[in-house]
Design an enzyme around this catalytic site. Structure first.
Site, PDB file in Angstrom:
ATOM      1  N   CYS A   6      -3.294 -24.503   8.300  1.00 31.05           N
ATOM      2  CA  CYS A   6      -1.944 -24.762   7.798  1.00 31.05           C
ATOM      3  C   CYS A   6      -1.699 -26.094   7.957  1.00 31.05           C
ATOM      4  O   CYS A   6      -0.802 -26.772   6.928  1.00 31.05           O
ATOM      5  CB  CYS A   6      -0.966 -23.945   8.396  1.00 31.05           C
ATOM      6  N   ALA A  34      -5.300 -28.322  23.900  1.00 32.82           N
ATOM      7  CA  ALA A  34      -5.457 -29.391  24.600  1.00 32.82           C
ATOM      8  C   ALA A  34      -4.837 -29.193  25.903  1.00 32.82           C
ATOM      9  O   ALA A  34      -5.481 -29.622  26.892  1.00 32.82           O
ATOM     10  CB  ALA A  34      -5.420 -30.505  23.896  1.00 32.82           C
ATOM     11  N   HIS A  75      25.780 -32.655  20.876  1.00 31.60           N
ATOM     12  CA  HIS A  75      25.767 -32.534  19.304  1.00 31.60           C
ATOM     13  C   HIS A  75      25.817 -33.796  18.593  1.00 31.60           C
ATOM     14  O   HIS A  75      26.558 -35.013  19.030  1.00 31.60           O
ATOM     15  CB  HIS A  75      27.238 -32.082  19.248  1.00 31.60           C
TER      16      HIS A  75
END
Length: 494
Positions: free
Chosen positions: A219, A348, A471
């Site tokens: 992918c 890893a 935010h």
């Protein structure tokens, strides 16, 4: 905390030692200063393999005062640094820049993509590797580690032979890593049928590619190549892409790949691969056929263990993997093993953790086994897939009654700014802690560290909901999901 059984050595050094910064980029070769003659007395630890697990063990053991010999046949850093994690992520970032150039007008910026310069992409990728490699060489040298370049072989439970010389150790650590697997009957020729390491060395952008395997490696290459303008088709024998992830994450990635016009064929096995006049033809057992310029075989990695003397030394093995207990100890008391060589997660950072565990165990420090469910996992495609803990199926098998919540990134301001789609899915024990966090979306791999803490500290949704997230950030999506699961949704439908 209970210490693990095993050999313990004296001479433990202090915990804190200054780590020098990476050296500037340049020619990355280990010089003669790094290759030290064999010690006249046995080393505390002889390590066969200088990849993620091996060098992590070497650095930590040396930091703790143990004498260390590190043997590597290629370059310290192993597959991850030179032919895996680092170069693939550099390739993906180049692809991200290409996509941003194409899509600038979405953000009110008039941009265009003139093309992909693979020489330039490879120079950028190799520069990243060279700088990290140079820094790692400096670390190995600064810790006083005896570094030996050559192909080693285990010749006894306490010795490794390399370059005609034998290095004795009170303990031996096997960390010889993994290789790219192929499919029976599919021969890699390095030109039209290639593995991931050969794919990283391509000097051109192919017009089309078939990828055999829809896991993480498949992918990620599909995503990068599509960003470069390649016509990509993934063939996966199981019913979903990234099949080890929660099914909801797999479906979100498949939806995103369809939008990106990345083709995939699921639930079908390959019956043959043949050369054509202009490329390669792949035949499936269901009768379908696909043609492309090249085929990438990305069906996973196998352990590098054959012909290295492991079985002759009495080490228990299964299908090429070295078998270990929860402390990475083999059945031979003087031998441990870590990384892709043992049947744990082939990541890893898992190798780092296992290497550190072995070093600390040998130095006499108290250690606890790794909780592999608590290890974060990321697929660096576009969009990214990140997770920690159990899938919904695993959670129901383990706990029976569970609760789930899906928070759509459509309600997250930062995700809307980035124009990414996806979701955060939470799984909790009924009236208990969160046991799984699964995310899909651009850059969600950067959010998985908080999710790791939530899982490993067995946090309750109310406890996370009480934390204020900044935010507008994507990290708010984790906070919002926990608010909703705690029964007090803010920017989410109840």
């Amino acid at each position: 905390m209970v210490g693990a059984p095993g050999l313990q050595f004296s001479g433990v050094a202090g915990w804190a030692r200054t780590i020098p910064p990476p050296a500037p980029a340049g020619k990355a070769e280990i010089n003669e200063e790094h290759v030290v003659s064999a010690p006249t007395t046995p080393a505390d630890l002889v390590i066969l393999g200088g990849g993620s697990g091996g060098y992590a063990a070497a650095l930590r053991a040396a930091e703790l005062g143990l004498s260390v010999v590190l043997i590597e046949k290629d370059k310290v850093g192993g597959t991850c640094l030179h032919r895996g994690c680092i170069p693939t992520k550099a390739l993906l970032h180049s692809g991200e820049i290409a996509d941003q150039a194409r899509e600038g007008e979405q953000f009110g910026v008039k941009t265009s993509l003139a093309g992909i310069d693979m020489d330039g992409v490879n120079a950028y990728k190799d520069g990243v590797i060279a700088r990290l490699y140079k820094g790692l060489q400096g670390l190995v040298k600064s810790r006083g580690i005896t570094y030996v370049e050559g192909e080693g072989r285990l010749v006894s439970p306490t010795a490794v032979s390399v370059n005609g010389q034998t290095y004795e150790g009170r303990h031996v650590l096997l960390a010889t890593g993994s290789y790219s697997r192929s499919i029976p009957g599919v021969e890699l020729d390095g030109v039209r049928v290639i593995d991931s390491e050969q794919a990283l060395a391509l000097d051109r952008v192919p017009t089309s590619a078939i990828i055999l395997g829809g896991g993480v490696i498949g992918c990620e290459f599909a995503s990068a190549w599509k960003s470069f303008g390649v016509d990509v088709t993934i063939i996966e024998g199981l019913k979903h892409l990234v099949p080890l992830e929660d099914e909801s994450s797999s479906k979100l990635l498949e939806r995103a790949f369809r939008r990106r016009k990345i083709n995939f064929e699921l639930g079908n096995l390959v019956s043959g691969v043949a050369h054509t006049e202009n490329g390669v033809k792949v035949s499936l057992q269901n009768g379908k056929e696909f043609e492309a310029e090249i085929v990438l075989v990305a069906v996973g990695r196998g352990p590098v263990s054959q012909g290295l003397g492991y079985e002759e030394a009495g080490v228990a093995m299964d299908r090429g993997y070295v078998l270990v207990d929860e402390y990475c100890q083999t059945n031979v008391p003087t031998i441990s093993a870590v990384g892709d060589l043992i049947p744990t997660l082939q990541l890893a950072h898992v190798g780092f953790g296992e290497g550190i565990l072995v070093a600390e165990r040998l130095a006499g420090l108290p250690v606890v086994p790794l909780d592999y469910a608590g290890v974060p996992r990321v697929t660096y495609s576009e969009p990214e897939v990140a997770s920690v803990g159990l899938t919904e199926v695993q959670a129901r098998e383990k706990y029976g009654d569970v609760e789930t919540l899906v928070y759509d990134l459509g309600g997250n301001g930062r995700s809307q700014i980035l124009k990414t789609q996806g979701a955060v899915k939470l799984i909790r024990q009924k009236d208990g802690p969160v046991v799984g966090v699964h995310m899909v979306g651009s850059r969600v791999g950067e959010l998985i560290a908080e999710a790791q803490l939530i899982f490993n500290w067995e946090a309750l949704p109310d406890e996370v909901a009480a934390l204020i997230h900044p935010h507008p950030t994507q990290s708010e999506a984790i906070g919002e999901a926990h608010l909703a699961l705690a029964g007090k949704p803010l920017h989410a439908h109840s």
